[in-house]
Each structure stands twice: as C-alpha cells, then as structure tokens.
Design a protein around this motif. Structure first.
Motif, PDB file in Angstrom:
ATOM      1  N   ALA A   1       0.992  -1.128   0.073  1.00 40.16           N
ATOM      2  CA  ALA A   1       0.037   0.045  -0.033  1.00 40.16           C
ATOM      3  C   ALA A   1       0.738   1.127  -0.073  1.00 40.16           C
ATOM      4  CB  ALA A   1      -0.944  -0.033   0.997  1.00 40.16           C
ATOM      5  N   GLY A   2       1.714   1.252   0.561  1.00 41.58           N
ATOM      6  CA  GLY A   2       2.913   2.250   0.521  1.00 41.58           C
ATOM      7  C   GLY A   2       4.114   2.593  -0.497  1.00 41.58           C
ATOM      8  N   ALA A   3       3.879   1.311  -1.489  1.00 41.54           N
ATOM      9  CA  ALA A   3       5.373   1.252  -2.066  1.00 41.54           C
ATOM     10  C   ALA A   3       5.030   2.460  -3.339  1.00 41.54           C
ATOM     11  CB  ALA A   3       5.177  -0.079  -2.670  1.00 41.54           C
ATOM     12  N   ARG A   4       6.067   2.809  -3.808  1.00 42.65           N
ATOM     13  CA  ARG A   4       6.431   3.588  -4.940  1.00 42.65           C
ATOM     14  C   ARG A   4       6.249   2.855  -5.997  1.00 42.65           C
ATOM     15  NH1 ARG A   4      10.467   4.684  -8.874  1.00 42.65           N
ATOM     16  NH2 ARG A   4      11.731   2.717  -8.096  1.00 42.65           N
ATOM     17  N   ARG A   5       6.523   1.502  -6.096  1.00 39.19           N
ATOM     18  CA  ARG A   5       6.732   0.634  -7.452  1.00 39.19           C
ATOM     19  C   ARG A   5       6.646  -0.871  -6.740  1.00 39.19           C
ATOM     20  NH1 ARG A   5       8.774   0.596 -12.771  1.00 39.19           N
ATOM     21  NH2 ARG A   5       9.386  -1.618 -13.219  1.00 39.19           N
ATOM     22  N   VAL A   6       5.840  -1.748  -7.510  1.00 38.23           N
ATOM     23  CA  VAL A   6       5.884  -2.922  -7.120  1.00 38.23           C
ATOM     24  C   VAL A   6       6.221  -3.931  -8.348  1.00 38.23           C
ATOM     25  CG1 VAL A   6       4.426  -5.083  -6.287  1.00 38.23           C
ATOM     26  CG2 VAL A   6       3.853  -2.806  -5.388  1.00 38.23           C
ATOM     27  N   ASP A   7       7.165  -4.602  -8.197  1.00 43.16           N
ATOM     28  CA  ASP A   7       7.412  -5.634  -9.110  1.00 43.16           C
ATOM     29  C   ASP A   7       7.314  -7.016  -8.692  1.00 43.16           C
ATOM     30  OD1 ASP A   7       8.654  -3.690 -10.682  1.00 43.16           O
ATOM     31  OD2 ASP A   7      10.936  -4.511 -10.625  1.00 43.16           O
ATOM     32  N   VAL A   8       6.369  -7.814  -9.793  1.00 40.12           N
ATOM     33  CA  VAL A   8       6.349  -9.175  -9.339  1.00 40.12           C
ATOM     34  C   VAL A   8       6.914 -10.197 -10.361  1.00 40.12           C
ATOM     35  CG1 VAL A   8       4.162 -10.912  -8.974  1.00 40.12           C
ATOM     36  CG2 VAL A   8       3.914  -8.198  -8.831  1.00 40.12           C
ATOM     37  N   TYR A   9       7.493 -11.200  -9.844  1.00 41.92           N
ATOM     38  CA  TYR A   9       8.221 -11.978 -10.675  1.00 41.92           C
ATOM     39  C   TYR A   9       7.562 -13.419 -10.722  1.00 41.92           C
ATOM     40  CZ  TYR A   9      11.680  -8.131  -9.516  1.00 41.92           C
ATOM     41  OH  TYR A   9      12.195  -6.964  -9.437  1.00 41.92           O
TER      42      TYR A   9
ATOM     43  N   ALA B   1      13.609  -8.793 -15.822  1.00 42.30           N
ATOM     44  CA  ALA B   1      13.263  -8.765 -14.203  1.00 42.30           C
ATOM     45  C   ALA B   1      14.503  -8.310 -13.496  1.00 42.30           C
ATOM     46  CB  ALA B   1      12.781 -10.171 -13.897  1.00 42.30           C
ATOM     47  N   LEU B   2      15.613  -8.718 -13.702  1.00 38.35           N
ATOM     48  CA  LEU B   2      16.949  -8.346 -13.291  1.00 38.35           C
ATOM     49  C   LEU B   2      17.147  -6.828 -13.502  1.00 38.35           C
ATOM     50  CD1 LEU B   2      19.015 -11.432 -14.159  1.00 38.35           C
ATOM     51  CD2 LEU B   2      18.620 -10.669 -11.836  1.00 38.35           C
ATOM     52  N   THR B   3      16.659  -6.251 -14.660  1.00 37.92           N
ATOM     53  CA  THR B   3      16.965  -5.124 -15.027  1.00 37.92           C
ATOM     54  C   THR B   3      16.059  -4.199 -14.182  1.00 37.92           C
ATOM     55  OG1 THR B   3      17.522  -5.484 -17.368  1.00 37.92           O
ATOM     56  CG2 THR B   3      16.915  -3.332 -16.926  1.00 37.92           C
ATOM     57  N   SER B   4      14.818  -4.487 -13.943  1.00 42.88           N
ATOM     58  CA  SER B   4      13.915  -3.771 -13.201  1.00 42.88           C
ATOM     59  C   SER B   4      14.390  -3.703 -11.806  1.00 42.88           C
ATOM     60  CB  SER B   4      12.599  -4.419 -13.428  1.00 42.88           C
ATOM     61  OG  SER B   4      11.742  -3.376 -12.521  1.00 42.88           O
ATOM     62  N   ALA B   5      14.764  -5.048 -11.126  1.00 47.52           N
ATOM     63  CA  ALA B   5      14.910  -5.213  -9.781  1.00 47.52           C
ATOM     64  C   ALA B   5      16.319  -4.366  -9.385  1.00 47.52           C
ATOM     65  CB  ALA B   5      15.509  -6.648  -9.548  1.00 47.52           C
ATOM     66  N   ALA B   6      17.111  -4.157 -10.386  1.00 48.24           N
ATOM     67  CA  ALA B   6      18.553  -3.455 -10.082  1.00 48.24           C
ATOM     68  C   ALA B   6      18.052  -1.870  -9.779  1.00 48.24           C
ATOM     69  CB  ALA B   6      19.487  -3.605 -11.216  1.00 48.24           C
ATOM     70  N   LEU B   7      16.975  -1.475 -10.337  1.00 52.39           N
ATOM     71  CA  LEU B   7      16.687  -0.219 -10.221  1.00 52.39           C
ATOM     72  C   LEU B   7      15.504   0.325  -9.134  1.00 52.39           C
ATOM     73  CD1 LEU B   7      16.153   0.590 -14.121  1.00 52.39           C
ATOM     74  CD2 LEU B   7      18.163   1.163 -12.521  1.00 52.39           C
ATOM     75  N   LEU B   8      15.119  -0.890  -8.320  1.00 52.94           N
ATOM     76  CA  LEU B   8      14.381  -0.829  -7.236  1.00 52.94           C
ATOM     77  C   LEU B   8      15.186  -0.031  -6.065  1.00 52.94           C
ATOM     78  CD1 LEU B   8      12.401  -4.056  -7.006  1.00 52.94           C
ATOM     79  CD2 LEU B   8      11.855  -1.909  -8.358  1.00 52.94           C
ATOM     80  N   ARG B   9      14.436   0.445  -5.100  1.00 46.70           N
ATOM     81  CA  ARG B   9      15.096   1.004  -3.874  1.00 46.70           C
ATOM     82  C   ARG B   9      14.126   0.940  -2.884  1.00 46.70           C
ATOM     83  NH1 ARG B   9      13.528   6.582  -7.178  1.00 46.70           N
ATOM     84  NH2 ARG B   9      11.738   7.122  -5.787  1.00 46.70           N
ATOM     85  N   PRO B  10      14.645   1.393  -1.515  1.00 44.66           N
ATOM     86  CA  PRO B  10      13.924   1.371  -0.331  1.00 44.66           C
ATOM     87  C   PRO B  10      12.624   2.027  -0.629  1.00 44.66           C
ATOM     88  CG  PRO B  10      16.136   1.867   0.251  1.00 44.66           C
ATOM     89  CD  PRO B  10      16.104   1.935  -1.249  1.00 44.66           C
TER      90      PRO B  10
ATOM     91  N   GLY C   1      16.570 -11.680  -5.384  1.00 49.59           N
ATOM     92  CA  GLY C   1      17.951 -11.400  -4.566  1.00 49.59           C
ATOM     93  C   GLY C   1      18.478  -9.919  -4.805  1.00 49.59           C
ATOM     94  N   VAL C   2      18.605  -9.479  -6.396  1.00 42.73           N
ATOM     95  CA  VAL C   2      18.994  -8.310  -6.592  1.00 42.73           C
ATOM     96  C   VAL C   2      17.844  -7.276  -6.039  1.00 42.73           C
ATOM     97  CG1 VAL C   2      19.237  -6.694  -8.635  1.00 42.73           C
ATOM     98  CG2 VAL C   2      19.744  -8.839  -8.830  1.00 42.73           C
ATOM     99  N   ALA C   3      16.687  -7.535  -6.017  1.00 38.82           N
ATOM    100  CA  ALA C   3      15.764  -6.482  -5.545  1.00 38.82           C
ATOM    101  C   ALA C   3      16.144  -6.168  -3.853  1.00 38.82           C
ATOM    102  CB  ALA C   3      14.567  -6.984  -5.481  1.00 38.82           C
ATOM    103  N   ARG C   4      16.440  -7.295  -3.307  1.00 39.89           N
ATOM    104  CA  ARG C   4      16.735  -7.252  -1.754  1.00 39.89           C
ATOM    105  C   ARG C   4      17.882  -6.382  -1.741  1.00 39.89           C
ATOM    106  NH1 ARG C   4      16.091 -11.793   2.693  1.00 39.89           N
ATOM    107  NH2 ARG C   4      17.052 -10.798   4.697  1.00 39.89           N
TER     108      ARG C   4
END
Length: 288
Positions: free
Chosen positions: A128-136, A168-177, A198-201
């Motif tokens: 609910a508070g996320a800027r962005r949600v990636d689903v793999y 997925a890896l490309t997007s995950a690398a650009l995620l942030r807190p 793992g990259v998103a984490r």
C-alpha cells in the motif's frame, strides 16, 4: 493450521527418510494417528529415531504430539475429502468436473488455513505504501504475477509483472527502499525468480514470497512469506495445482491494499471502469 497442507508444503525440504514418513502422513493420516511409534516404524521402514526427528522437523515435540494433531485433523475432515480423488485417464467428464472442483476447493481451504493475518497485513502495508511493485514469476506463476500487477494498476498503484529473467533483473536493479518485489514460485526454487528477488533485496526493496514451500530458497531470501497450497495429481502437477491458491493470496493482498487506500482506490476503480465502459460502448456502436 491445516497440518496435512503444512506437511505437503515442507515435503521438498525434508531429508529422504523424512520424506518417506511425510508421504505416509499425506496418503493416510488416519493410519499414522492410530499407530504407535513402533507400529509406524515397521510400516514406514524407518527407525523410531527418524520418526521423532521428522515430527520435530514438522514443529512438534515428538511423535505423540504429531499423532494427536493428526487425529484432530482427521476428525475435522469430511468423508468426501478423505476419499481418493486422483483423476484417471478413463474418468468420465462428470467425474472430472467433480474431482477438479473438489481439488480446487481443497486448495483454497488449505491456503486459507495457512494464511496468517499478521503476515498478510505486513505485506499489505508494504504494498500500500510502495512507490513501485515488481512481481516475478514464470510459467503458470507468471500468469499469477500478471494478475497481481493488473489488479494493482486498476487501483492506481505502479505494479509490473516480469516473466523474462533479463527484464526482471534490469527492473530489480533499479528498485530502492520503499519499493516491493514479489516472487511467485510453487517450489520456491525457480532460478528466474530467485535471481531478481535477490537483486531487489540488495537494492533495498521489501521482498515477498508466494510459494508452496516456506522453507525453500525463496522463503529464506524474502522478508515476508505467504504460503499457498495445492495437491499434485497426474493431470495437475504442482505448479498448475497451486495456481488457484496463489490467486487467492493475490486477491487477499489486493483487497487489503484497496481497503487501506480506499478513497484513492475507489476513485481509480471508477475512472478505469468508466474508461473501459466508454471504449466498449464505442466499439459496439462502430460494429453496428
């Protein structure tokens, strides 16, 4: 919690000897509940020490406690649920309808029994508070990922589904807190899901697993684990059997998020509904 569903969920993570015991529990929980440890040792072909270790791996102090829990679980089951229900190649379609329906209902019931409200609430708050949600997800789990992303989009959240590991890896690398990454995998061991999670984490995003096996690599990699359930048959391997229960989890997350963002979600649903309705009306008029 549904004990038999729990045993099925952790089965892949058990040792070979413990798996043999677990399969007997799944195939005939009533027999195990009625058996002394000596009797069960003879039936399973394993030592009493292995049986005790397996009971502890399942969360019990010993075999006696496992027997009592199984007896209670069996007492709660309906006769129809205890009856064999695997699909056969010569089953008439009337039996196919009945058996598939029962399997779907059992998957939903088992998933609901394992869906912890506190864990679900933590995921809802993060989404609910996320800027962005990636689903793999890949295969049938990719369909579940797409369903979750489109549901979030309908209420104005930035949800994206990825079934290609490179994207997925490309997007995950650009995620942030403040972002959220959700991995959907029946086994919890799908490399194309583990890698971007793992990259998103490492990027600082909150991570969520939707999986049948909470003790899987995906379960150990994520901040939050939501456990799905689904019993395999000849015509419904694990991934297909779990799809309906994974969708249940997605729906619960979606409704929880919509509740917490009610005003914005309600306005977004009206706006998207109006846009689709106008498009369909125009299409029908042009087709006359």
């Amino acid at each position: 919690m549904n004990l038999v569903a729990t045993v099925r969920a952790v089965l892949p993570s058990l040792t070979p000897a413990a798996q043999a015991i677990a399969r007997l529990i799944l195939n005939d929980p009533g027999m195990v509940a009625r058996s002394t440890i000596t009797e069960f040792s003879a039936v399973s072909g394993t030592s009493e020490a292995t049986i005790v270790r397996t009971a502890r791996a399942l969360g019990f102090a010993g075999y006696s406690q496992l027997r009592f829990a199984l007896a209670a679980a069996v007492a709660r089951q309906t006769p129809e649920r205890l009856a064999p229900g695997d699909l056969g190649p010569d089953d008439p379609l009337t039996d196919v309808i009945a058996k598939v329906t029962r399997a779907e209902c059992e998957a939903l019931s088992d998933t609901a029994a394992q869906l912890n409200p506190d864990r679900l609430g933590a995921v809802v708050e993060a989404v609910a508070g996320a800027r962005r949600v990636d689903v793999y997800g890949v295969g049938s789990s990719g369909l579940v990922a797409a369903d979750m992303a489109q549901k979030l989009m309908r209420i104005g959240l930035s949800g994206h589904a990825f079934t290609d590991a490179h994207l997925a890896l490309t997007s995950a690398a650009l995620l942030r807190p403040g972002d959220v990454a959700v991995g959907v995998s029946c086994t919890g061991e799908t490399p194309d899901v583990l890698a971007p999670v793992g990259v998103a984490r490492r990027s600082g995003a909150a991570t969520v697993a939707i999986t049948n096996n909470p003790r899987s690599s995906l379960g150990g990699l994520t901040d939050h684990v939501l456990v799905s359930a689904g019993r395999e048959t000849v015509f419904r391997p694990g991934a297909l059997a779990s799809r309906i229960s994974q969708l249940l989890i997605v729906d619960c997350v979606f409704v929880g998020v919509a509740q917490r963002t009610f005003d914005a979600s309600n306005a977004a649903l009206r706006a998207t509904g109006d846009a689709l309705g106008e498009f369909l009306s125009d299409t029908r008029r042009r087709g006359r």
